[in-house]
Design a protein around this motif. Sequence first.
Motif, PDB file in Angstrom:
ATOM      1  N   VAL A  30       4.551   0.642  -5.178  1.00  7.72           N
ATOM      2  CA  VAL A  30       4.300   1.467  -3.988  1.00  7.72           C
ATOM      3  C   VAL A  30       3.520   0.653  -2.965  1.00  7.72           C
ATOM      4  O   VAL A  30       3.881   0.600  -1.776  1.00  7.72           O
ATOM      5  CB  VAL A  30       3.546   2.759  -4.358  1.00  7.72           C
ATOM      6  CG1 VAL A  30       3.115   3.513  -3.102  1.00  7.72           C
ATOM      7  CG2 VAL A  30       4.395   3.654  -5.260  1.00  7.72           C
ATOM      8  N   ASP A  31       2.449   0.013  -3.408  1.00  7.10           N
ATOM      9  CA  ASP A  31       1.639  -0.797  -2.489  1.00  7.10           C
ATOM     10  C   ASP A  31       2.443  -1.944  -1.892  1.00  7.10           C
ATOM     11  O   ASP A  31       2.255  -2.301  -0.721  1.00  7.10           O
ATOM     12  CB  ASP A  31       0.396  -1.323  -3.211  1.00  7.10           C
ATOM     13  CG  ASP A  31      -0.642  -0.235  -3.445  1.00  7.10           C
ATOM     14  OD1 ASP A  31      -0.536   0.840  -2.813  1.00  7.10           O
ATOM     15  OD2 ASP A  31      -1.554  -0.463  -4.264  1.00  7.10           O
ATOM     16  N   LEU A  33       5.696  -1.925  -1.218  1.00 10.00           N
ATOM     17  CA  LEU A  33       6.550  -1.350  -0.182  1.00 10.00           C
ATOM     18  C   LEU A  33       5.755  -0.982   1.067  1.00 10.00           C
ATOM     19  O   LEU A  33       6.246  -1.113   2.192  1.00 10.00           O
ATOM     20  CB  LEU A  33       7.302  -0.133  -0.736  1.00 10.00           C
ATOM     21  CG  LEU A  33       8.374  -0.469  -1.782  1.00 10.00           C
ATOM     22  CD1 LEU A  33       8.863   0.803  -2.470  1.00 10.00           C
ATOM     23  CD2 LEU A  33       9.524  -1.238  -1.157  1.00 10.00           C
ATOM     24  N   VAL A  34       4.512  -0.544   0.879  1.00  7.73           N
ATOM     25  CA  VAL A  34       3.647  -0.263   2.024  1.00  7.73           C
ATOM     26  C   VAL A  34       3.313  -1.566   2.748  1.00  7.73           C
ATOM     27  O   VAL A  34       3.394  -1.661   3.980  1.00  7.73           O
ATOM     28  CB  VAL A  34       2.367   0.489   1.582  1.00  7.73           C
ATOM     29  CG1 VAL A  34       1.359   0.557   2.724  1.00  7.73           C
ATOM     30  CG2 VAL A  34       2.712   1.890   1.081  1.00  7.73           C
ATOM     31  N   TYR A  39       7.021   1.767   4.165  1.00  2.33           N
ATOM     32  CA  TYR A  39       6.330   3.059   4.285  1.00  2.33           C
ATOM     33  C   TYR A  39       4.999   2.834   4.974  1.00  2.33           C
ATOM     34  O   TYR A  39       4.401   1.760   4.848  1.00  2.33           O
ATOM     35  CB  TYR A  39       6.112   3.709   2.909  1.00  2.33           C
ATOM     36  CG  TYR A  39       7.407   4.025   2.226  1.00  2.33           C
ATOM     37  CD1 TYR A  39       8.104   5.182   2.536  1.00  2.33           C
ATOM     38  CD2 TYR A  39       7.954   3.144   1.299  1.00  2.33           C
ATOM     39  CE1 TYR A  39       9.317   5.467   1.935  1.00  2.33           C
ATOM     40  CE2 TYR A  39       9.170   3.424   0.683  1.00  2.33           C
ATOM     41  CZ  TYR A  39       9.851   4.581   1.008  1.00  2.33           C
ATOM     42  OH  TYR A  39      11.049   4.854   0.420  1.00  2.33           O
ATOM     43  N   ARG A  42       0.676   5.131   1.134  1.00  2.08           N
ATOM     44  CA  ARG A  42       1.072   5.695  -0.161  1.00  2.08           C
ATOM     45  C   ARG A  42       1.570   7.131  -0.024  1.00  2.08           C
ATOM     46  O   ARG A  42       2.555   7.524  -0.642  1.00  2.08           O
ATOM     47  CB  ARG A  42      -0.104   5.666  -1.144  1.00  2.08           C
ATOM     48  CG  ARG A  42      -0.489   4.279  -1.619  1.00  2.08           C
ATOM     49  CD  ARG A  42      -1.738   4.373  -2.484  1.00  2.08           C
ATOM     50  NE  ARG A  42      -2.073   3.092  -3.102  1.00  2.08           N
ATOM     51  CZ  ARG A  42      -3.151   2.903  -3.834  1.00  2.08           C
ATOM     52  NH1 ARG A  42      -4.018   3.896  -4.026  1.00  2.08           N
ATOM     53  NH2 ARG A  42      -3.384   1.718  -4.378  1.00  2.08           N
ATOM     54  N   ASP A  44       2.983   8.575   2.510  1.00  5.53           N
ATOM     55  CA  ASP A  44       4.306   8.571   3.119  1.00  5.53           C
ATOM     56  C   ASP A  44       5.368   8.277   2.058  1.00  5.53           C
ATOM     57  O   ASP A  44       6.407   8.937   2.005  1.00  5.53           O
ATOM     58  CB  ASP A  44       4.348   7.534   4.245  1.00  5.53           C
ATOM     59  CG  ASP A  44       5.663   7.493   4.986  1.00  5.53           C
ATOM     60  OD1 ASP A  44       6.295   8.557   5.149  1.00  5.53           O
ATOM     61  OD2 ASP A  44       6.063   6.386   5.413  1.00  5.53           O
ATOM     62  N   PHE A  45       5.112   7.315   1.194  1.00  9.12           N
ATOM     63  CA  PHE A  45       6.038   6.990   0.107  1.00  9.12           C
ATOM     64  C   PHE A  45       6.239   8.201  -0.809  1.00  9.12           C
ATOM     65  O   PHE A  45       7.368   8.578  -1.137  1.00  9.12           O
ATOM     66  CB  PHE A  45       5.527   5.801  -0.714  1.00  9.12           C
ATOM     67  CG  PHE A  45       6.342   5.537  -1.945  1.00  9.12           C
ATOM     68  CD1 PHE A  45       7.454   4.715  -1.894  1.00  9.12           C
ATOM     69  CD2 PHE A  45       6.007   6.125  -3.159  1.00  9.12           C
ATOM     70  CE1 PHE A  45       8.227   4.496  -3.027  1.00  9.12           C
ATOM     71  CE2 PHE A  45       6.763   5.905  -4.296  1.00  9.12           C
ATOM     72  CZ  PHE A  45       7.881   5.092  -4.231  1.00  9.12           C
ATOM     73  N   THR A  48       8.168  11.065   0.822  1.00  6.67           N
ATOM     74  CA  THR A  48       9.582  10.707   0.932  1.00  6.67           C
ATOM     75  C   THR A  48      10.268  10.809  -0.425  1.00  6.67           C
ATOM     76  O   THR A  48      11.376  11.350  -0.529  1.00  6.67           O
ATOM     77  CB  THR A  48       9.725   9.285   1.502  1.00  6.67           C
ATOM     78  OG1 THR A  48       9.120   9.242   2.791  1.00  6.67           O
ATOM     79  CG2 THR A  48      11.187   8.877   1.611  1.00  6.67           C
ATOM     80  N   ALA A  49       9.619  10.323  -1.470  1.00  4.43           N
ATOM     81  CA  ALA A  49      10.200  10.406  -2.813  1.00  4.43           C
ATOM     82  C   ALA A  49      10.402  11.859  -3.234  1.00  4.43           C
ATOM     83  O   ALA A  49      11.446  12.217  -3.801  1.00  4.43           O
ATOM     84  CB  ALA A  49       9.306   9.670  -3.813  1.00  4.43           C
TER      85      ALA A  49
END
Length: 139
Positions: A30-31, A33-34, A39, A42, A44-45, A48-49
């Motif tokens: 996650v981090d 992708l941020v 994203y 966190r 926002d991820f 969205t998920a």
Amino acid sequence: MAQGQGLAGTRVPDSEKITINLGHVDLGYVDLLVAEGVYANRSDFIRTAIRNQIGRHSDITKQSVERRSVELGLCRIGRAELEAARAEGRMLDIRVLGLAMIGPDVTPELARETIGTLTVLGSLQASPAVRAALADRLR
């Protein structure tokens, strides 16, 4: 749901904070992708998920909502509505998917006299006294 006015002019929050536990590796992804800008953060991820999973299972949720006869979104339950039900001798079975708000002018006694069951898939906003009065009727 957009943030707006609730009962008695109180502000209705547009979200509710939850806590989740993630493994270190999943959190690392996650981090990553941020950090890569996919994203904004966190939250926002995670939002969205969750939306993707809800969309993925939309056929199940649509059928369930229809079968359960739930009210979608914001359901305001006020004193006037409950007093009308009491005057008619009706007990209400309330089912909400979203946010159920029982007004601050609703007494515990009035709630117990008029609400037979209260099923909330989401969030319930009510005074502690009303929550306690309906504890055995919450589903």
